[in-house]
Design a protein around this motif. Structure first.
Motif, mmCIF file in Angstrom:
data_model
loop_
_atom_site.group_PDB
_atom_site.id
_atom_site.type_symbol
_atom_site.label_atom_id
_atom_site.label_comp_id
_atom_site.label_asym_id
_atom_site.label_seq_id
_atom_site.Cartn_x
_atom_site.Cartn_y
_atom_site.Cartn_z
ATOM 1 N N ILE A 62 0.850 -1.067 0.066
ATOM 2 C CA ILE A 62 0.140 0.079 -0.100
ATOM 3 C C ILE A 62 0.878 1.280 -0.065
ATOM 4 C CG2 ILE A 62 -1.867 1.203 1.372
ATOM 5 C CD1 ILE A 62 -2.290 -1.522 2.739
ATOM 6 N N ALA A 63 0.589 2.473 -0.648
ATOM 7 C CA ALA A 63 1.273 3.473 -0.590
ATOM 8 C C ALA A 63 0.488 4.486 -0.816
ATOM 9 C CB ALA A 63 2.190 3.768 -1.947
ATOM 10 N N THR A 64 0.433 5.693 0.071
ATOM 11 C CA THR A 64 -0.309 6.824 0.216
ATOM 12 C C THR A 64 0.460 8.152 -0.650
ATOM 13 O OG1 THR A 64 -1.421 6.197 2.224
ATOM 14 C CG2 THR A 64 -1.576 8.338 1.475
ATOM 15 N N THR A 142 -4.511 -5.030 2.478
ATOM 16 C CA THR A 142 -4.436 -3.724 1.792
ATOM 17 C C THR A 142 -5.422 -2.684 2.658
ATOM 18 O OG1 THR A 142 -6.493 -4.487 0.476
ATOM 19 C CG2 THR A 142 -4.435 -4.777 -0.451
ATOM 20 N N THR A 144 -8.597 -2.980 3.389
ATOM 21 C CA THR A 144 -9.853 -2.773 2.889
ATOM 22 C C THR A 144 -11.110 -3.729 3.732
ATOM 23 O OG1 THR A 144 -9.275 -4.206 1.228
ATOM 24 C CG2 THR A 144 -9.402 -1.845 0.719
ATOM 25 N N ASP A 155 -8.778 7.411 3.724
ATOM 26 C CA ASP A 155 -7.593 7.211 3.368
ATOM 27 C C ASP A 155 -7.538 7.012 1.714
ATOM 28 O OD1 ASP A 155 -6.237 7.371 5.718
ATOM 29 O OD2 ASP A 155 -6.098 5.242 6.016
ATOM 30 N N VAL A 156 -8.405 6.057 1.402
ATOM 31 C CA VAL A 156 -8.683 5.957 -0.096
ATOM 32 C C VAL A 156 -8.892 6.898 -0.934
ATOM 33 C CG1 VAL A 156 -9.979 4.462 -1.678
ATOM 34 C CG2 VAL A 156 -9.204 3.614 0.167
ATOM 35 N N LYS A 160 -4.871 6.618 -1.211
ATOM 36 C CA LYS A 160 -4.076 5.431 -0.932
ATOM 37 C C LYS A 160 -4.394 4.535 -2.032
ATOM 38 C CE LYS A 160 -5.501 2.025 1.912
ATOM 39 N NZ LYS A 160 -5.986 1.266 3.064
ATOM 40 N N ASP A 162 -3.198 0.455 -3.402
ATOM 41 C CA ASP A 162 -2.654 -0.927 -3.060
ATOM 42 C C ASP A 162 -2.158 -1.479 -4.570
ATOM 43 O OD1 ASP A 162 -4.266 -3.783 -3.875
ATOM 44 O OD2 ASP A 162 -5.769 -2.048 -3.747
ATOM 45 N N ASN A 188 5.061 11.625 -6.093
ATOM 46 C CA ASN A 188 4.077 10.553 -6.016
ATOM 47 C C ASN A 188 4.722 9.156 -6.492
ATOM 48 O OD1 ASN A 188 1.882 11.812 -5.062
ATOM 49 N ND2 ASN A 188 0.662 11.762 -6.838
ATOM 50 N N GLU A 191 7.356 7.983 -3.896
ATOM 51 C CA GLU A 191 6.467 7.312 -2.461
ATOM 52 C C GLU A 191 6.383 5.801 -3.120
ATOM 53 O OE1 GLU A 191 4.788 6.800 0.820
ATOM 54 O OE2 GLU A 191 6.031 8.553 0.262
ATOM 55 N N THR A 195 8.292 2.685 -1.612
ATOM 56 C CA THR A 195 7.471 1.513 -0.731
ATOM 57 C C THR A 195 7.749 0.439 -1.092
ATOM 58 O OG1 THR A 195 5.670 3.381 -0.333
ATOM 59 C CG2 THR A 195 5.113 0.919 -0.085
#
Length: 232
Positions: A62-64, A142, A144, A155-156, A160, A162, A188, A191, A195
């Motif tokens: 998962i990355a935000t 993930t 969810t 978050d989504v 966020k 996945d 982005n 990140e 990750t």
């Protein structure tokens, strides 16, 4: 072989043959070569030195994204009645349980992500044959499948994502839109790459990052020099 359009020829002419660019350079160049009438998605393709057929080499995470995806994410929350208000307050587009399970069984999948809670997974689980192939099946890994429904929705909506390596060893995911400033595309993408780096399986031997390409919808891929990326 399909003939290139004028726009595709122009885009290709701006990419130096055989050159691997820094991530910063690629983030600016991908905007320069994107010449379509819609706000194209910017994607990253990362080929990893793993064998995804082996469970101990599967890379999923998962990355935000600091600047979000630029896309409107349509969220369905499958939950018990006591959690419905929490889901709606957080911005879920669709909230319910049995009625939406019936809709999905009837073929409805007009959503981008499904969030649910552990207590109803027995009901949701039977949708696996429909949701699995569409990459919509909720998964605790993930975030969810959770009791904190409100945070998961927030978050989504905030960016966020996945991702997981496919059977050919490639991770393909979106890192923004061509309308983003180059700096936001860069941040982005960085990140996501950092990750992925942290997720390197101990069983993976040799070169982990085999290749990295940045592209937009309908643009050629821009190769990135892996050694130029900070923190991987």
């Amino acid at each position: 072989m399909a003939r290139l359009t004028k726009n595709q020829k122009t885009a290709l002419s701006k990419i130096e043959v055989g050159k691997a660019y820094t991530l910063e350079e690629a983030s600016a160049l991908v905007k320069d070569i994107t010449n379509v009438k819609f706000d194209a998605s910017v994607d990253i393709d990362v080929r990893l030195g793993v064998d995804p057929r082996k469970a101990n080499q599967m890379v999923r995470g998962i990355a935000t994204l600091p600047h979000g995806t630029g896309k409107t994410v349509r969220v369905l929350v499958l939950c018990t009645p006591d959690k419905e208000e929490e889901a709606k307050a957080a911005g879920a587009d669709h909230v319910g349980l049995d009625d939406y399970i019936s809709k999905i069984e009837g073929g409805w999948t007009d959503i981008d992500i499904i969030i649910t809670m552990p207590s109803v997974m027995a009901k949701v689980g039977r949708l696996g044959r429909i949701l699995g192939p569409r990459n919509l099946m909720p998964n605790p890994k993930t975030g969810t499948v959770t009791t904190d429904i409100g945070k998961a929705v927030t978050d989504v909506k905030a960016g966020k994502i996945d991702f997981k390596v496919d059977k050919t060893g490639i991770i393909h995911t979106s890192v923004g839109k061509a309308s983003f400033p180059a700096e936001k595309i860069y941040e982005n993408a960085l990140e996501v790459l950092q990750t992925i780096s942290k997720l390197k399986p101990s069983a993976a031997k040799g070169t982990y990052f085999k290749s990295i390409y940045l592209s937009s919808t309908m643009s050629p891929g821009i190769q990135i020099e892996t050694k130029s990326v900070v923190g991987i």
